[in-house]
Design an enzyme around this catalytic site. Structure first.
Site, PDB file in Angstrom:
ATOM      1  N   ASP A 152       3.490   1.416   2.966  1.00 23.31           N
ATOM      2  CA  ASP A 152       2.208   0.759   3.219  1.00 23.31           C
ATOM      3  C   ASP A 152       1.231   1.166   2.118  1.00 23.31           C
ATOM      4  O   ASP A 152       0.911   2.350   1.968  1.00 23.31           O
ATOM      5  CB  ASP A 152       1.680   1.178   4.593  1.00 23.31           C
ATOM      6  N   ASP A 180       1.025  -6.040   1.246  1.00 25.67           N
ATOM      7  CA  ASP A 180       0.847  -4.599   1.021  1.00 25.67           C
ATOM      8  C   ASP A 180       1.757  -3.701   1.844  1.00 25.67           C
ATOM      9  O   ASP A 180       1.597  -2.480   1.822  1.00 25.67           O
ATOM     10  CB  ASP A 180      -0.608  -4.204   1.265  1.00 25.67           C
ATOM     11  N   GLU A 181       2.722  -4.257   2.566  1.00 25.66           N
ATOM     12  CA  GLU A 181       3.625  -3.381   3.316  1.00 25.66           C
ATOM     13  C   GLU A 181       4.987  -4.034   3.513  1.00 25.66           C
ATOM     14  O   GLU A 181       5.117  -5.256   3.517  1.00 25.66           O
ATOM     15  CB  GLU A 181       3.029  -2.989   4.668  1.00 25.66           C
TER      16      GLU A 181
END
Length: 365
Positions: free
Chosen positions: A14, A108-109
């Site tokens: 993350d 983003d993850e």
């Protein structure tokens, strides 16, 4: 008592305050300052906030004027999604150096299954450390990671030592870790559910574990079984490189609030047209239409209807959306409308077979 878990090594990576961190990296003048990506006007919304801004209670999805009230020195930056996607692709390339089993959740993850990996490294902990270092070297940004035996625990663990940290929950640590965990930290337990659990005397994983399946089904419906199993470390979902969407939708936020259904019909027509384009591009159809209404006070309402056949064309979607719009009176003026289609023809029926694999508690993490 021997516990059964899928024998996997899962990493959840993350990025730390991703959008805001990209802006601070590209513009050094913003480093160390409270910034929010999004709009600061009365109708603006925060997409992301730097850690400096979060100290003042600024959060994503917060109205811009409220964020500014909480943090008078807050600096608003316009989002640059092309840039975020560019950086996200750089990060994803690093993931693929280690495994092809990469399941992105957003820009983003992502989850990575490194049980068998391209480096032949038996330690998921060391792989996560290497990945985070490569991300920093290549993008100048930090990432956090969680490492454990399944996606649920890895997801929870990645938030444990944020920012720029990681946590490994080894197989023999799974049960003690979950029992001591604050119920608010359980992935899938939102604010409303947490409050409900508090009223039922459930504050930690151990409290949750003491409740029988029948009790959880009674109070939480379909989610009851999920809570019952994850608190015991049981989560069999595999890392899926190509995630099949469960729903497809389109929505619009308006510059001026709409106070009458009559004014909303034109907007719904446009939204239904956009949804049709998305469905046809992906060759998807569905049976359940949901109308999303966000009022001027930010309260959210959804109305749904399931029809007996698959649809993807604008006219049928719009017809049902109109029916849902007039289903009951509006509570207030409306700032956002959305239409989504679920119960898709992409969904596969799962075989009713339960498979469990005993974990070797000495497995190296």
């Amino acid at each position: 008592m021997e516990l059964d878990f899928p024998k996997r090594k899962i990493i959840h990576v993350d990025m730390d305050a991703f959008y805001a961190s990209v802006e601070q990296y590209d513009n050094p003048d913003l480093k160390g300052k409270p910034i929010a990506v999004g709009g600061g006007s009365k109708r603006g919304v925060v997409s992301a906030a730097s850690y400096e801004a979060r100290k003042f209670g600024v959060r994503s999805a917060m109205a811009g004027y409220i964020a500014k009230k909480n943090c008078p020195d807050l600096i608003f930056v316009r989002p640059r999604f092309d840039r975020y996607k560019e950086v996200s692709n750089q990060v994803r390339d690093i993931f693929f150096e280690y495994t092809d089993l990469v399941e992105p959740l957003s820009l983003d993850e992502a989850y990575l299954d490194v049980t068998q990996n391209k480096k032949g490294n038996p330690s998921a902990t060391l792989i996560a450390k290497e990945i985070r270092k490569k991300i920093l070297d290549k993008t100048g940004l930090t990432a956090s990671a969680g490492i454990s035996i399944n996606k649920f625990i890895a997801k929870v663990a990645s938030d444990y030592n944020k920012p720029n940290g990681q946590k490994t929950v080894n197989p023999e640590e799974v049960i003690p870790f979950l029992e001591a965990l604050d119920i608010r930290k359980f992935y899938g337990v939102g604010k409303v559910t947490a409050e409900k659990m508090y009223k039922l005397g459930i504050f930690t994983g151990l409290d949750l574990k003491k409740k029988p399946l029948e009790f959880l089904d009674q109070h939480f419906g379909k989610s009851g079984s999920y809570y019952y199993h994850v608190v015991r470390g049981i989560h069999t979902s595999e890392v899926k490189p190509h995630r099949i969407p469960k729903s497809v939708g389109a929505e619009r936020t308006f510059s001026e609030n709409l106070s009458s259904e009559v004014f909303m019909l034109e907007k719904l027509d446009s939204i239904a047209g956009e949804l049709e384009r998305r469905l046809q591009k992906s060759k998807i159809a569905g049976k359940t239409i949901t109308l999303k209404i966000k009022y001027s006070d930010f309260t959210l309402q959804t109305r749904s209807k399931t029809i007996p056949y698959f649809i993807s064309n604008k006219e049928l979607i719009l017809e049902t959306a109109k029916e849902l719009l007039y289903q009951s009176e509006l509570q207030d003026s409306v700032r956002l409308l959305g239409i989504s289609l679920a119960n898709l023809n992409t969904e596969k029926k799962k075989a009713a077979e339960k498979e469990s694999v005993s974990v070797q508690l000495k497995i190296e993490f």
